[in-house]
Design an enzyme around this catalytic site. Structure first.
Site, mmCIF file in Angstrom:
data_model
loop_
_atom_site.group_PDB
_atom_site.id
_atom_site.type_symbol
_atom_site.label_atom_id
_atom_site.label_comp_id
_atom_site.label_asym_id
_atom_site.label_seq_id
_atom_site.Cartn_x
_atom_site.Cartn_y
_atom_site.Cartn_z
ATOM 1 N N VAL A 102 27.745 72.355 -38.975
ATOM 2 C CA VAL A 102 28.531 71.708 -38.026
ATOM 3 C C VAL A 102 28.727 70.139 -38.619
ATOM 4 C CG1 VAL A 102 28.403 70.214 -35.942
ATOM 5 C CG2 VAL A 102 27.909 72.701 -35.953
ATOM 6 N N HIS A 103 29.763 69.567 -38.654
ATOM 7 C CA HIS A 103 29.877 68.183 -39.309
ATOM 8 C C HIS A 103 31.276 67.681 -38.530
ATOM 9 C CE1 HIS A 103 32.221 70.988 -41.548
ATOM 10 N NE2 HIS A 103 33.161 70.021 -41.735
#
Ligand code: ZN
Length: 148
Positions: A102-103
């Site tokens: 996740v980013h």
């Protein structure tokens, strides 16, 4: 070899790979994107390997957004060209998530920056919107989230 060993963001987080990091703390770090849309384009990344939005603990999601907000303010306060900001999170390959960790992208924007999103906006009737709203409302409730 585990998935974590192959994850480029996990490798940068522990300095096994180089990265340009303008901010870091115990939970998250900011990493300059190797292929920036505009100069200053960075990502806020949790240190823990979490592949999808569904697996992101809410407190860490809040932290991700909070640091994203601070990064946006820093970009606006910097000497980089930044007249606007896009926050962008891609969840799943269908949404163009390229690294399965996740980013949150923080992208400086300015007029004529060549960034575009191609979308074919469709017309929806009130009945269409009510029908899709009901489908989502039911799913919210099934997940234990009801409107107050
Ligand atoms: Zn990772």
């Amino acid at each position: 070899m585990s998935e974590i060993k192959r994850c480029v963001f996990c490798a940068v987080s522990v300095a096994e790979l180089p990265g340009s990091i303008p901010y870091e703390d115990a939970d998250v770090f900011a990493l300059m994107d190797l292929h920036p849309v505009t100069p200053g384009h960075l990502m806020i990344i949790p240190r823990r390997h979490i592949s999808s939005l569904a697996d992101l603990p809410p407190e860490l999601g809040q932290k991700l957004f909070s640091v994203g907000q601070q990064a946006a303010a820093a970009l606006r306060a910097s000497t980089l060209r930044c007249d606007g900001i896009n926050l962008w999170l891609s969840d799943g390959e269908a949404a163009f998530q390229e690294v399965p960790h996740v980013h949150l992208h923080v992208i400086p924007r300015f007029e004529g920056d060549q960034f575009s999103i191609q979308a074919n906006h469709q017309h929806a009737t009130r009945a269409d919107l009510e029908r899709t709203s009901e489908l989502v409302r039911v799913a919210f409730a099934r997940l234990g989230h009801r409107s107050e």
